[in-house]
Design a protein around this motif. Structure first.
Motif, PDB file in Angstrom:
ATOM      1  N   PHE A 165      -5.938  11.785  -1.107  1.00 37.12           N
ATOM      2  CA  PHE A 165      -7.381  11.724  -1.377  1.00 37.12           C
ATOM      3  C   PHE A 165      -8.127  12.596  -0.378  1.00 37.12           C
ATOM      4  O   PHE A 165      -7.614  12.929   0.689  1.00 37.12           O
ATOM      5  CB  PHE A 165      -7.904  10.282  -1.360  1.00 37.12           C
TER       6      PHE A 165
ATOM      7  N   ARG B 104     -11.716  13.088   1.972  1.00 36.67           N
ATOM      8  CA  ARG B 104     -12.668  12.176   2.632  1.00 36.67           C
ATOM      9  C   ARG B 104     -13.940  12.030   1.810  1.00 36.67           C
ATOM     10  O   ARG B 104     -14.587  10.986   1.839  1.00 36.67           O
ATOM     11  CB  ARG B 104     -12.986  12.687   4.038  1.00 36.67           C
TER      12      ARG B 104
ATOM     13  N   TYR C 115       0.840  -1.201   0.000  1.00 34.97           N
ATOM     14  CA  TYR C 115       0.000   0.000   0.000  1.00 34.97           C
ATOM     15  C   TYR C 115       0.878   1.255   0.000  1.00 34.97           C
ATOM     16  O   TYR C 115       0.623   2.207  -0.753  1.00 34.97           O
ATOM     17  CB  TYR C 115      -0.954   0.003   1.202  1.00 34.97           C
TER      18      TYR C 115
ATOM     19  N   PRO D 154      -1.275   9.555   1.778  1.00 35.08           N
ATOM     20  CA  PRO D 154      -2.206   9.190   0.701  1.00 35.08           C
ATOM     21  C   PRO D 154      -2.910  10.451   0.170  1.00 35.08           C
ATOM     22  O   PRO D 154      -3.310  11.314   0.946  1.00 35.08           O
ATOM     23  CB  PRO D 154      -3.218   8.272   1.397  1.00 35.08           C
TER      24      PRO D 154
ATOM     25  N   GLY E  41     -13.497   5.432   0.942  1.00 38.07           N
ATOM     26  CA  GLY E  41     -13.421   4.316   1.868  1.00 38.07           C
ATOM     27  C   GLY E  41     -13.130   4.866   3.255  1.00 38.07           C
ATOM     28  O   GLY E  41     -12.184   5.632   3.442  1.00 38.07           O
TER      29      GLY E  41
ATOM     30  N   ILE F 232     -10.725   4.865  11.938  1.00 36.74           N
ATOM     31  CA  ILE F 232      -9.568   5.707  12.228  1.00 36.74           C
ATOM     32  C   ILE F 232     -10.106   7.010  12.812  1.00 36.74           C
ATOM     33  O   ILE F 232     -10.965   7.658  12.207  1.00 36.74           O
ATOM     34  CB  ILE F 232      -8.733   5.984  10.962  1.00 36.74           C
TER      35      ILE F 232
ATOM     36  N   ARG G  12       1.664   6.608  -6.950  1.00 43.88           N
ATOM     37  CA  ARG G  12       0.607   7.605  -7.191  1.00 43.88           C
ATOM     38  C   ARG G  12       1.189   9.007  -7.040  1.00 43.88           C
ATOM     39  O   ARG G  12       0.934   9.895  -7.862  1.00 43.88           O
ATOM     40  CB  ARG G  12      -0.544   7.350  -6.216  1.00 43.88           C
TER      41      ARG G  12
ATOM     42  N   ALA H 172     -11.518   8.546  -2.658  1.00 46.83           N
ATOM     43  CA  ALA H 172     -10.857   7.321  -3.134  1.00 46.83           C
ATOM     44  C   ALA H 172     -11.129   6.130  -2.232  1.00 46.83           C
ATOM     45  O   ALA H 172     -11.533   6.279  -1.077  1.00 46.83           O
ATOM     46  CB  ALA H 172      -9.353   7.541  -3.245  1.00 46.83           C
ATOM     47  N   THR H 173     -10.880   4.977  -2.820  1.00 47.69           N
ATOM     48  CA  THR H 173     -10.872   3.701  -2.111  1.00 47.69           C
ATOM     49  C   THR H 173      -9.601   2.989  -2.530  1.00 47.69           C
ATOM     50  O   THR H 173      -9.222   3.050  -3.702  1.00 47.69           O
ATOM     51  CB  THR H 173     -12.093   2.855  -2.551  1.00 47.69           C
ATOM     52  N   ALA H 174      -8.935   2.330  -1.585  1.00 43.43           N
ATOM     53  CA  ALA H 174      -7.804   1.449  -1.922  1.00 43.43           C
ATOM     54  C   ALA H 174      -7.996   0.168  -1.118  1.00 43.43           C
ATOM     55  O   ALA H 174      -7.982   0.192   0.112  1.00 43.43           O
ATOM     56  CB  ALA H 174      -6.477   2.108  -1.587  1.00 43.43           C
TER      57      ALA H 174
ATOM     58  N   TYR I  91      -1.466  12.866   6.955  1.00 44.55           N
ATOM     59  CA  TYR I  91      -1.052  11.782   7.857  1.00 44.55           C
ATOM     60  C   TYR I  91       0.448  11.905   8.165  1.00 44.55           C
ATOM     61  O   TYR I  91       1.250  12.181   7.268  1.00 44.55           O
ATOM     62  CB  TYR I  91      -1.272  10.411   7.203  1.00 44.55           C
TER      63      TYR I  91
ATOM     64  N   CYS J 153      -6.175  -1.311   4.015  1.00 45.10           N
ATOM     65  CA  CYS J 153      -4.756  -1.028   3.810  1.00 45.10           C
ATOM     66  C   CYS J 153      -3.934  -0.913   5.100  1.00 45.10           C
ATOM     67  O   CYS J 153      -2.743  -0.632   5.045  1.00 45.10           O
ATOM     68  CB  CYS J 153      -4.596   0.209   2.949  1.00 45.10           C
TER      69      CYS J 153
END
Ligand code: 3EB
Length: 307
Positions: A187, A189, A117, A185, A205, A209, A124, A141-143, A176, A294
């Motif tokens: 993206f 929310r 991941y 990452p 996704g 968290i 990316r 996004a979704t991963a 993060y 992930c």
């Protein structure tokens, strides 16, 4: 028809001319389901590099499936996928990504210095560094991890940006801290897109968290409940700041629930069904899929859409 998406243990391209494909994730509560993306106006189809796409003058839908074996490492596969996406969007005149879905195998498996991941995020970001780093709202996004070979990406893009929505309960993913990986990452929310006839909501996704930390390790049901709190907080924040056509999870059109472990399906399904069973006229369609989140300490992820 903009796109037709099926769900099966193996990802497959079902039509060489149009985005008709299966996502490589098993359905857990039904044997088949087709997600149709329909256009009220005529659709044109095209191809660019590895991407098959459709567009109707307002929205572009694209899909690609890369064989990892064709690339020296997974970072290059991810970078290449996103380079193809950005080049197409530029050329076709749909410069703004609104929503991305990313599926690939062994998502939490270590490979060299990082896990897959984190390596995906690096690739990316490599492509983003060449293509302007989202000078507009980053897409939702979704991963998710699959059990099958191939990097599969599909997406929708528009001629202008959507509105970016972040979650007051969660650190924005693009902020993060480094403990989760060498690059954050990229993206949002959620993105909210006003197409003229009404707003659509694309929710990333979402997991258990809070801030940037995983909560309720080893307790899938509590992780679902924390995820629902995150989704409700996102929607009410959106309603207060942007105005929203859906103000609660139960107002959404569709939810996808990704479970790391199929054995927790009964408890998750029972809880979510009860949660959605309010006295409303319509409820979201819920798809339960087997897929890996992930972070290895996350057992469940939920995405939503309002159209
Ligand atoms: C999270 O909230 C969970 O890297 O595109 C969710 C949605 C997650 C999208 C992505 C990652 C991505 O951080 C992980």
């Amino acid at each position: 028809m903009l796109a037709a998406i099926g769900f099966a243990p193996k990802a497959a391209i079902l039509d060489t001319q149009r985005p008709v494909f299966t996502v490589g994730l098993p359905l857990l509560t039904t044997t088949s389901y087709t997600e149709l993306w329909l256009s009220p106006t005529p659709v044109h189809y095209g191809k660019h590099a590895s991407i098959t796409y459709s567009e109707n003058g307002t929205v572009l839908f694209g899909h690609l499936l890369l064989e990892e074996a064709d690339f020296p490492d997974f970072r290059i596969a991810s970078q290449t996928a996103y380079q193809h996406v950005f080049a197409l969007l530029q050329q076709a005149g749909y410069p703004c990504l609104l929503r991305m879905w990313n599926y690939f195998p062994a998502i939490v498996t270590p490979q060299g210095e990082f896990n897959r991941y984190q390596t995906f995020c690096l690739g990316r970001q490599d492509a983003l560094n060449e293509w302007g780093n989202f000078d507009y709202a980053p897409p939702a996004a979704t991963a998710i991890g699959t059990q099958q070979a191939g990097l599969q990406v599909y997406f929708i893009a528009g001629k202008s940006a959507g509105m970016q929505l972040e979650n007051p309960r969660q650190t924005s993913a693009f902020l993060y801290p480094r403990q989760y990986g060498p690059v954050s990452p990229a993206f949002s929310r959620a993105t909210v897109k006003d197409w003229g006839q009404g707003k659509h909501i694309y929710i990333s996704g979402t997991t258990s968290i809070v801030g940037h930390e995983t909560l309720h390790i080893g307790k899938p049901l509590l992780q679902l409940e924390e995820t629902l709190r995150n989704l409700e907080a996102l929607l009410s924040h959106g309603d207060a700041t942007l105005g929203m056509p859906a103000r609660q999870v139960r107002d959404l059109t569709q939810l996808k629930v990704y479970l790391h472990d199929a054995t927790c399906l009964p408890e998750i399904q029972e809880r979510l069904t009860a949660y959605l069973a309010a006295a409303t006229l319509s409820q979201p369609t819920v798809l339960y899929l087997q897929g890996d989140v992930c972070r290895s300490d996350l057992m469940v992820e939920v995405e939503g859409i309002y159209t």
